[in-house]
Design a protein around this motif. Structure first.
Motif, PDB file in Angstrom:
ATOM      1  N   THR A  65      -6.602  -1.018 -10.320  1.00  0.00           N
ATOM      2  CA  THR A  65      -6.000  -0.368  -9.159  1.00  0.00           C
ATOM      3  C   THR A  65      -7.057   0.400  -8.378  1.00  0.00           C
ATOM      4  N   HIS A  66      -7.088   0.182  -7.064  1.00  0.00           N
ATOM      5  CA  HIS A  66      -8.005   0.918  -6.193  1.00  0.00           C
ATOM      6  C   HIS A  66      -7.230   1.949  -5.396  1.00  0.00           C
ATOM      7  N   ILE A  67      -7.795   3.135  -5.318  1.00  0.00           N
ATOM      8  CA  ILE A  67      -7.218   4.238  -4.558  1.00  0.00           C
ATOM      9  C   ILE A  67      -8.290   4.690  -3.577  1.00  0.00           C
ATOM     10  N   TYR A  68      -7.951   4.750  -2.301  1.00  0.00           N
ATOM     11  CA  TYR A  68      -8.919   5.111  -1.271  1.00  0.00           C
ATOM     12  C   TYR A  68      -8.609   6.496  -0.715  1.00  0.00           C
ATOM     13  N   VAL A  69      -9.647   7.313  -0.596  1.00  0.00           N
ATOM     14  CA  VAL A  69      -9.499   8.643  -0.007  1.00  0.00           C
ATOM     15  C   VAL A  69      -9.657   8.486   1.496  1.00  0.00           C
ATOM     16  N   GLU A  70      -8.589   8.709   2.228  1.00  0.00           N
ATOM     17  CA  GLU A  70      -8.604   8.506   3.678  1.00  0.00           C
ATOM     18  C   GLU A  70      -8.823   9.783   4.471  1.00  0.00           C
ATOM     19  N   MET A  72       0.833  -1.164   0.000  1.00  0.00           N
ATOM     20  CA  MET A  72       0.000   0.000   0.000  1.00  0.00           C
ATOM     21  C   MET A  72       0.888   1.242   0.000  1.00  0.00           C
ATOM     22  N   LYS A  73       0.457   2.269  -0.742  1.00  0.00           N
ATOM     23  CA  LYS A  73       1.206   3.510  -0.875  1.00  0.00           C
ATOM     24  C   LYS A  73       0.312   4.651  -0.390  1.00  0.00           C
ATOM     25  N   THR A  74       0.876   5.604   0.345  1.00  0.00           N
ATOM     26  CA  THR A  74       0.148   6.785   0.787  1.00  0.00           C
ATOM     27  C   THR A  74       0.711   7.993   0.065  1.00  0.00           C
ATOM     28  N   VAL A  75      -0.184   8.821  -0.479  1.00  0.00           N
ATOM     29  CA  VAL A  75       0.223  10.018  -1.194  1.00  0.00           C
ATOM     30  C   VAL A  75      -0.475  11.210  -0.559  1.00  0.00           C
ATOM     31  N   THR A  76       0.287  12.255  -0.276  1.00  0.00           N
ATOM     32  CA  THR A  76      -0.260  13.499   0.245  1.00  0.00           C
ATOM     33  C   THR A  76      -0.193  14.541  -0.853  1.00  0.00           C
ATOM     34  N   LEU A  77      -1.305  15.226  -1.088  1.00  0.00           N
ATOM     35  CA  LEU A  77      -1.338  16.265  -2.119  1.00  0.00           C
ATOM     36  C   LEU A  77      -0.690  17.532  -1.598  1.00  0.00           C
ATOM     37  N   HIS A  78       0.294  18.025  -2.323  1.00  0.00           N
ATOM     38  CA  HIS A  78       0.923  19.296  -1.975  1.00  0.00           C
ATOM     39  C   HIS A  78       0.735  20.307  -3.096  1.00  0.00           C
ATOM     40  N   ASP A  79       0.527  19.833  -4.306  1.00  0.00           N
ATOM     41  CA  ASP A  79       0.359  20.695  -5.471  1.00  0.00           C
ATOM     42  C   ASP A  79      -1.123  20.815  -5.804  1.00  0.00           C
ATOM     43  N   GLY A 111      -1.386   7.959 -13.277  1.00  0.00           N
ATOM     44  CA  GLY A 111      -1.250   7.163 -14.486  1.00  0.00           C
ATOM     45  C   GLY A 111      -0.016   6.290 -14.429  1.00  0.00           C
ATOM     46  N   THR A 112       0.257   5.634 -15.541  1.00  0.00           N
ATOM     47  CA  THR A 112       1.394   4.716 -15.585  1.00  0.00           C
ATOM     48  C   THR A 112       2.713   5.430 -15.839  1.00  0.00           C
ATOM     49  N   ASP A 113       2.668   6.685 -16.238  1.00  0.00           N
ATOM     50  CA  ASP A 113       3.890   7.458 -16.461  1.00  0.00           C
ATOM     51  C   ASP A 113       4.641   7.579 -15.137  1.00  0.00           C
ATOM     52  N   PRO A 114       5.904   7.166 -15.092  1.00  0.00           N
ATOM     53  CA  PRO A 114       6.649   7.228 -13.836  1.00  0.00           C
ATOM     54  C   PRO A 114       6.813   8.653 -13.304  1.00  0.00           C
ATOM     55  N   ARG A 115       6.576   9.654 -14.152  1.00  0.00           N
ATOM     56  CA  ARG A 115       6.665  11.041 -13.699  1.00  0.00           C
ATOM     57  C   ARG A 115       5.370  11.533 -13.057  1.00  0.00           C
ATOM     58  N   SER A 116       4.322  10.718 -13.090  1.00  0.00           N
ATOM     59  CA  SER A 116       3.062  11.089 -12.434  1.00  0.00           C
ATOM     60  C   SER A 116       3.287  11.178 -10.926  1.00  0.00           C
ATOM     61  N   GLN A 117       2.592  12.085 -10.284  1.00  0.00           N
ATOM     62  CA  GLN A 117       2.704  12.180  -8.827  1.00  0.00           C
ATOM     63  C   GLN A 117       2.202  10.896  -8.167  1.00  0.00           C
ATOM     64  N   LEU A 118       1.204  10.247  -8.786  1.00  0.00           N
ATOM     65  CA  LEU A 118       0.751   8.937  -8.327  1.00  0.00           C
ATOM     66  C   LEU A 118       0.885   7.978  -9.500  1.00  0.00           C
ATOM     67  N   SER A 119       2.060   7.351  -9.592  1.00  0.00           N
ATOM     68  CA  SER A 119       2.359   6.419 -10.673  1.00  0.00           C
ATOM     69  C   SER A 119       1.851   5.034 -10.285  1.00  0.00           C
ATOM     70  N   ILE A 120       1.054   4.431 -11.180  1.00  0.00           N
ATOM     71  CA  ILE A 120       0.506   3.103 -10.905  1.00  0.00           C
ATOM     72  C   ILE A 120       1.013   2.115 -11.950  1.00  0.00           C
ATOM     73  N   ASP A 121       1.212   0.884 -11.525  1.00  0.00           N
ATOM     74  CA  ASP A 121       1.668  -0.184 -12.397  1.00  0.00           C
ATOM     75  C   ASP A 121       0.450  -1.012 -12.767  1.00  0.00           C
ATOM     76  N   ASP A 122      -0.233  -0.608 -13.856  1.00  0.00           N
ATOM     77  CA  ASP A 122      -1.483  -1.257 -14.243  1.00  0.00           C
ATOM     78  C   ASP A 122      -1.595  -1.174 -15.762  1.00  0.00           C
ATOM     79  N   ALA A 123      -1.555  -2.328 -16.430  1.00  0.00           N
ATOM     80  CA  ALA A 123      -1.577  -2.378 -17.897  1.00  0.00           C
ATOM     81  C   ALA A 123      -2.870  -1.815 -18.485  1.00  0.00           C
ATOM     82  N   THR A 124      -3.944  -1.739 -17.716  1.00  0.00           N
ATOM     83  CA  THR A 124      -5.215  -1.231 -18.238  1.00  0.00           C
ATOM     84  C   THR A 124      -5.400   0.266 -17.990  1.00  0.00           C
TER      85      THR A 124
END
Length: 90
Positions: free
Chosen positions: A76-81, A1-8, A14-27
């Motif tokens: 990929t599931h992302i949960y707003v905590e 599990m990964k936690t991301v905090t929004l600062h921007d 997306g799958t682009d490694p430069r995305s702030q939330l990069s996901i590994d998902d072929a779909t």
């Protein structure tokens, strides 16, 4: 599990490694969706993807996010905590 905090004001997802939330998902797309942080809260925006972006089981183009939301991009599931108001400088 990964936690991301929004600062921007914009979070790219997306799958682009430069995305702030990069996901590994072929779909998922390279830049699949964005979250825009606004005064009235965060808004999720699908970027016209074929597989779509889903929130709580419903396909959305644009959706205001709330605590407890389940965002699905591909398999990929992302949960707003937590959502906090932005602090204003003194």
């Amino acid at each position: 599990m990964k936690t991301v905090t929004l600062h921007d004001p914009v979070l790219r997802i997306g799958t682009d490694p430069r995305s702030q939330l990069s996901i590994d998902d072929a779909t998922a797309s390279r830049t699949h969706a964005v979250v825009e942080v606004r005064e009235d809260g965060p808004t999720l925006i699908d970027l016209g993807t074929n597989s779509g972006t889903w929130v709580n089981g419903a396909r959305v183009n644009r959706c205001r996010l709330r605590v407890g939301d389940d965002i699905r991009i591909g398999s990929t599931h992302i949960y707003v905590e937590r959502i906090e108001e932005a602090s204003t400088p003194s």
